[in-house]
Every structure is written in structure tokens, then in C-alpha cells.
Design an enzyme around this catalytic site. Structure first.
Site, PDB file in Angstrom:
ATOM      1  N   ARG A 198       7.222  -4.453  -2.540  1.00  0.00           N
ATOM      2  CA  ARG A 198       7.544  -3.090  -2.926  1.00  0.00           C
ATOM      3  C   ARG A 198       8.674  -2.534  -2.072  1.00  0.00           C
ATOM      4  O   ARG A 198       8.549  -2.519  -0.845  1.00  0.00           O
ATOM      5  CB  ARG A 198       6.276  -2.258  -2.707  1.00  0.00           C
ATOM      6  CG  ARG A 198       6.445  -0.782  -2.830  1.00  0.00           C
ATOM      7  CD  ARG A 198       5.229  -0.073  -2.230  1.00  0.00           C
ATOM      8  NE  ARG A 198       5.349   1.351  -2.390  1.00  0.00           N
ATOM      9  CZ  ARG A 198       4.681   2.231  -1.679  1.00  0.00           C
ATOM     10  NH1 ARG A 198       3.830   1.828  -0.749  1.00  0.00           N
ATOM     11  NH2 ARG A 198       4.851   3.515  -1.884  1.00  0.00           N
TER      12      ARG A 198
ATOM     13  N   ARG B 120       8.037  14.111   1.616  1.00  0.00           N
ATOM     14  CA  ARG B 120       7.297  13.248   2.554  1.00  0.00           C
ATOM     15  C   ARG B 120       7.250  13.828   3.968  1.00  0.00           C
ATOM     16  O   ARG B 120       6.619  13.264   4.864  1.00  0.00           O
ATOM     17  CB  ARG B 120       7.928  11.856   2.615  1.00  0.00           C
ATOM     18  CG  ARG B 120       7.840  11.090   1.317  1.00  0.00           C
ATOM     19  CD  ARG B 120       8.372   9.671   1.501  1.00  0.00           C
ATOM     20  NE  ARG B 120       8.839   9.144   0.250  1.00  0.00           N
ATOM     21  CZ  ARG B 120       8.063   8.514  -0.652  1.00  0.00           C
ATOM     22  NH1 ARG B 120       6.792   8.321  -0.395  1.00  0.00           N
ATOM     23  NH2 ARG B 120       8.573   8.076  -1.775  1.00  0.00           N
TER      24      ARG B 120
ATOM     25  N   TYR C 194      10.162  -0.644   3.175  1.00  0.00           N
ATOM     26  CA  TYR C 194       8.890  -1.098   3.752  1.00  0.00           C
ATOM     27  C   TYR C 194       8.925  -2.507   4.338  1.00  0.00           C
ATOM     28  O   TYR C 194       7.932  -2.951   4.920  1.00  0.00           O
ATOM     29  CB  TYR C 194       7.775  -1.000   2.699  1.00  0.00           C
ATOM     30  CG  TYR C 194       7.559   0.424   2.220  1.00  0.00           C
ATOM     31  CD1 TYR C 194       7.187   1.433   3.116  1.00  0.00           C
ATOM     32  CD2 TYR C 194       7.742   0.768   0.886  1.00  0.00           C
ATOM     33  CE1 TYR C 194       7.012   2.737   2.684  1.00  0.00           C
ATOM     34  CE2 TYR C 194       7.558   2.072   0.445  1.00  0.00           C
ATOM     35  CZ  TYR C 194       7.197   3.051   1.352  1.00  0.00           C
ATOM     36  OH  TYR C 194       7.019   4.339   0.926  1.00  0.00           O
TER      37      TYR C 194
ATOM     38  N   HIS D 165       0.575  13.169   1.660  1.00  0.00           N
ATOM     39  CA  HIS D 165       1.303  14.384   1.311  1.00  0.00           C
ATOM     40  C   HIS D 165       0.566  15.251   0.295  1.00  0.00           C
ATOM     41  O   HIS D 165       1.041  16.332  -0.046  1.00  0.00           O
ATOM     42  CB  HIS D 165       2.691  14.001   0.759  1.00  0.00           C
ATOM     43  CG  HIS D 165       3.324  12.865   1.505  1.00  0.00           C
ATOM     44  ND1 HIS D 165       3.718  12.987   2.826  1.00  0.00           N
ATOM     45  CD2 HIS D 165       3.593  11.567   1.157  1.00  0.00           C
ATOM     46  CE1 HIS D 165       4.220  11.822   3.234  1.00  0.00           C
ATOM     47  NE2 HIS D 165       4.143  10.953   2.243  1.00  0.00           N
TER      48      HIS D 165
ATOM     49  N   PRO E  46      -2.942   3.991  -1.268  1.00  0.00           N
ATOM     50  CA  PRO E  46      -2.433   3.470  -2.528  1.00  0.00           C
ATOM     51  C   PRO E  46      -1.090   2.749  -2.424  1.00  0.00           C
ATOM     52  O   PRO E  46      -0.212   3.160  -1.668  1.00  0.00           O
ATOM     53  CB  PRO E  46      -2.294   4.722  -3.412  1.00  0.00           C
ATOM     54  CG  PRO E  46      -2.321   5.869  -2.477  1.00  0.00           C
ATOM     55  CD  PRO E  46      -3.124   5.439  -1.292  1.00  0.00           C
ATOM     56  N   ASN E  47      -1.001   1.693  -3.195  1.00  0.00           N
ATOM     57  CA  ASN E  47       0.207   0.867  -3.353  1.00  0.00           C
ATOM     58  C   ASN E  47       0.530  -0.019  -2.155  1.00  0.00           C
ATOM     59  O   ASN E  47       1.466  -0.814  -2.209  1.00  0.00           O
ATOM     60  CB  ASN E  47       1.436   1.728  -3.715  1.00  0.00           C
ATOM     61  CG  ASN E  47       1.233   2.453  -5.028  1.00  0.00           C
ATOM     62  OD1 ASN E  47       0.859   1.826  -6.009  1.00  0.00           O
ATOM     63  ND2 ASN E  47       1.423   3.761  -5.060  1.00  0.00           N
TER      64      ASN E  47
ATOM     65  N   ASP F 243      -9.934  16.613   4.523  1.00  0.00           N
ATOM     66  CA  ASP F 243     -11.237  17.206   4.837  1.00  0.00           C
ATOM     67  C   ASP F 243     -12.238  16.141   5.279  1.00  0.00           C
ATOM     68  O   ASP F 243     -13.066  16.391   6.161  1.00  0.00           O
ATOM     69  CB  ASP F 243     -11.794  17.967   3.627  1.00  0.00           C
ATOM     70  CG  ASP F 243     -11.093  19.305   3.399  1.00  0.00           C
ATOM     71  OD1 ASP F 243     -10.237  19.688   4.227  1.00  0.00           O
ATOM     72  OD2 ASP F 243     -11.393  19.970   2.383  1.00  0.00           O
TER      73      ASP F 243
ATOM     74  N   HIS G 125       2.414   5.203   9.635  1.00  0.00           N
ATOM     75  CA  HIS G 125       3.309   4.985   8.498  1.00  0.00           C
ATOM     76  C   HIS G 125       4.332   3.931   8.882  1.00  0.00           C
ATOM     77  O   HIS G 125       4.852   3.956  10.009  1.00  0.00           O
ATOM     78  CB  HIS G 125       4.054   6.277   8.131  1.00  0.00           C
ATOM     79  CG  HIS G 125       3.117   7.367   7.730  1.00  0.00           C
ATOM     80  ND1 HIS G 125       2.512   7.398   6.495  1.00  0.00           N
ATOM     81  CD2 HIS G 125       2.635   8.431   8.421  1.00  0.00           C
ATOM     82  CE1 HIS G 125       1.705   8.453   6.441  1.00  0.00           C
ATOM     83  NE2 HIS G 125       1.766   9.089   7.600  1.00  0.00           N
ATOM     84  N   LEU G 126       4.611   3.060   7.948  1.00  0.00           N
ATOM     85  CA  LEU G 126       5.643   2.047   8.185  1.00  0.00           C
ATOM     86  C   LEU G 126       7.005   2.712   8.325  1.00  0.00           C
ATOM     87  O   LEU G 126       7.794   2.396   9.211  1.00  0.00           O
ATOM     88  CB  LEU G 126       5.683   1.068   7.008  1.00  0.00           C
ATOM     89  CG  LEU G 126       4.403   0.248   6.822  1.00  0.00           C
ATOM     90  CD1 LEU G 126       4.094   0.059   5.361  1.00  0.00           C
ATOM     91  CD2 LEU G 126       4.518  -1.067   7.524  1.00  0.00           C
ATOM     92  N   SER G 127       7.286   3.637   7.399  1.00  0.00           N
ATOM     93  CA  SER G 127       8.597   4.293   7.389  1.00  0.00           C
ATOM     94  C   SER G 127       8.551   5.586   8.197  1.00  0.00           C
ATOM     95  O   SER G 127       7.463   6.120   8.476  1.00  0.00           O
ATOM     96  CB  SER G 127       9.004   4.600   5.941  1.00  0.00           C
ATOM     97  OG  SER G 127       8.093   5.521   5.355  1.00  0.00           O
TER      98      SER G 127
ATOM     99  N   ALA H  61       0.761   7.598  -0.093  1.00  0.00           N
ATOM    100  CA  ALA H  61       1.185   8.806  -0.814  1.00  0.00           C
ATOM    101  C   ALA H  61       0.189   9.956  -0.657  1.00  0.00           C
ATOM    102  O   ALA H  61       0.581  11.134  -0.710  1.00  0.00           O
ATOM    103  CB  ALA H  61       1.383   8.482  -2.287  1.00  0.00           C
TER     104      ALA H  61
ATOM    105  N   ARG I  57      12.967  10.798   5.324  1.00  0.00           N
ATOM    106  CA  ARG I  57      13.009  10.463   3.901  1.00  0.00           C
ATOM    107  C   ARG I  57      13.043  11.740   3.048  1.00  0.00           C
ATOM    108  O   ARG I  57      13.457  12.784   3.521  1.00  0.00           O
ATOM    109  CB  ARG I  57      11.825   9.550   3.579  1.00  0.00           C
ATOM    110  CG  ARG I  57      11.880   8.237   4.393  1.00  0.00           C
ATOM    111  CD  ARG I  57      10.766   7.287   4.016  1.00  0.00           C
ATOM    112  NE  ARG I  57      10.854   6.912   2.607  1.00  0.00           N
ATOM    113  CZ  ARG I  57       9.845   6.345   1.933  1.00  0.00           C
ATOM    114  NH1 ARG I  57       8.698   6.087   2.556  1.00  0.00           N
ATOM    115  NH2 ARG I  57       9.995   6.035   0.666  1.00  0.00           N
TER     116      ARG I  57
ATOM    117  N   ASN J 162      -3.409   4.498   7.168  1.00  0.00           N
ATOM    118  CA  ASN J 162      -2.144   4.793   6.501  1.00  0.00           C
ATOM    119  C   ASN J 162      -2.522   5.363   5.137  1.00  0.00           C
ATOM    120  O   ASN J 162      -2.815   4.608   4.208  1.00  0.00           O
ATOM    121  CB  ASN J 162      -1.273   3.542   6.341  1.00  0.00           C
ATOM    122  CG  ASN J 162       0.065   3.880   5.692  1.00  0.00           C
ATOM    123  OD1 ASN J 162       0.250   4.997   5.181  1.00  0.00           O
ATOM    124  ND2 ASN J 162       0.998   2.952   5.708  1.00  0.00           N
TER     125      ASN J 162
ATOM    126  N   GLU K  34      -3.052   8.194  12.497  1.00  0.00           N
ATOM    127  CA  GLU K  34      -2.340   8.089  11.218  1.00  0.00           C
ATOM    128  C   GLU K  34      -1.085   7.257  11.444  1.00  0.00           C
ATOM    129  O   GLU K  34      -0.332   7.536  12.385  1.00  0.00           O
ATOM    130  CB  GLU K  34      -1.963   9.512  10.767  1.00  0.00           C
ATOM    131  CG  GLU K  34      -1.081   9.564   9.543  1.00  0.00           C
ATOM    132  CD  GLU K  34      -0.584  10.996   9.266  1.00  0.00           C
ATOM    133  OE1 GLU K  34      -1.036  11.961   9.943  1.00  0.00           O
ATOM    134  OE2 GLU K  34       0.289  11.142   8.398  1.00  0.00           O
TER     135      GLU K  34
END
Ligand code: DQA
Length: 150
Positions: free
Chosen positions: A18, A111, A23, A80, A10-11, A87, A100-102, A77, A107, A74, A98
Site C-alpha cells: 500500500r 491527518r 508507508y 482521525h 484498518p488497511n 473512549d 504511526h509509520l508516517s 485512519a 501530511r 496504530n 500511539e
């Protein structure tokens, strides 16, 4: 050619606009283009999905089994919060990386916990768009020489 499902949660469609201090300014389209270029070099075929809907992500992971050899994800949100995505990854049993950009560990405390971490092959976080390219290359490595467990 081995097929990889690339999932953006999402997002992430907002990348580039954003929260650029966290990011960066690179769009999702540009990330996908650089992944495509790297996939050609690695002789992998990519399939992309960006969704803001948990159920859609769960279904895509479920349908990857038997069709794809690995997953680059990725979960954004949902990293978390989503037991359902966790599952689905576990049930698919495919090598999964997995990304993540950040650096999620640098953070906010909420997170710091990834529900995905125990069921993926590994995690790469904190390198901006490069996290995706590192993730794809790690996945390619796993597909050519799998490590014992996953
Ligand atoms: C993210 C980190 C998550 O905590 C956040 O909710 C995102 C993006 C990252 O790529 O850094 O949406 O997954």
C-alpha cells in the site's frame, strides 16, 4: 511476564504494497516479527490484533483491561475519526503508546488531528516500522517506571 496488546488498525494488513512511498515496503508480518524479537529482549509478552472494524478494536481494548499491562496502537485512519476508540482507550486506563509509520503532521490537514493523543501516554510518528519499536521501548519504560498520571 507483562503482557502488551499490539493493535493495528484498518488497511495496515496491506503494508508493503500500500502506498509504498509513504508507508515503505516492509510488511505487517515483518513488523510483528521485529516487535516479537524486541519483546523477548524486554521480557514482554505480545498479543497482536489487526482489524478493519472499529467495533472489534473497541472490544479488544476493553478486554485488555485486567489482562494486559499496556497497549501499543496504530489506529490508522481511525486516529482521525474514532471517538469510540478514543473512549475505549480512556476507559481502559492502561498505559498506551500511539504509533504511526508516517509523520501525520507533515501530511494532509485531516491527518494532523489525533483524537487519541489526549488519552494516550505518548505518540511516536514518522519513523516507519521503527516507530513501532520505539513505541514498544517507550511502553516498557513506562511499565517499569510509571510517570505520575498514566
Ligand atoms: C497511519 C497514518 C494514518 O493517517 C493513516 O490513515 C494510516 C496509517 C500511519 O501509520 O502512518 O492508515 O496511521
Amino acid at each position: 511476564m507483562k503482557r502488551i496488546l499490539v493493535i493495528h488498525g484498518p488497511n495496515l494488513q496491506l503494508l508493503g504494497e500500500r502506498n509504498p512511498t509513504v508507508y515503505g515496503r516492509v510488511s505487517l508480518k515483518a513488523i510483528d516479527q521485529s516487535l516479537r524479537a524486541q519483546a523477548r529482549r524486554l521480557k514482554l509478552q505480545l498479543e497482536f490484533l489487526q482489524s478493519n472494524h472499529e467495533g472489534e478494536l473497541v472490544e479488544a481494548i476493553g478486554s485488555a483491561k485486567g489482562r494486559c499491562e499496556g497497549i501499543l496502537i496504530n489506529p490508522a485512519a481511525y486516529t482521525h475519526t474514532s471517538v469510540a476508540i478514543r473512549d475505549a482507550l480512556e476507559a481502559a486506563g492502561l498505559p498506551a503508546v500511539e504509533v504511526h509509520l508516517s509523520n501525520i503532521y507533515a501530511r494532509e490537514p485531516f491527518r494532523h488531528k489525533s483524537l487519541m493523543a489526549p488519552v494516550v501516554s505518548g505518540q511516536i510518528a514518522g519513523f516507519g516500522p521503527q516507530s513501532y519499536l520505539l513505541g514498544l521501548s517507550a511502553l516498557a519504560g513506562l511499565l517499569t517506571s510509571p510517570r505520575g498520571k498514566r
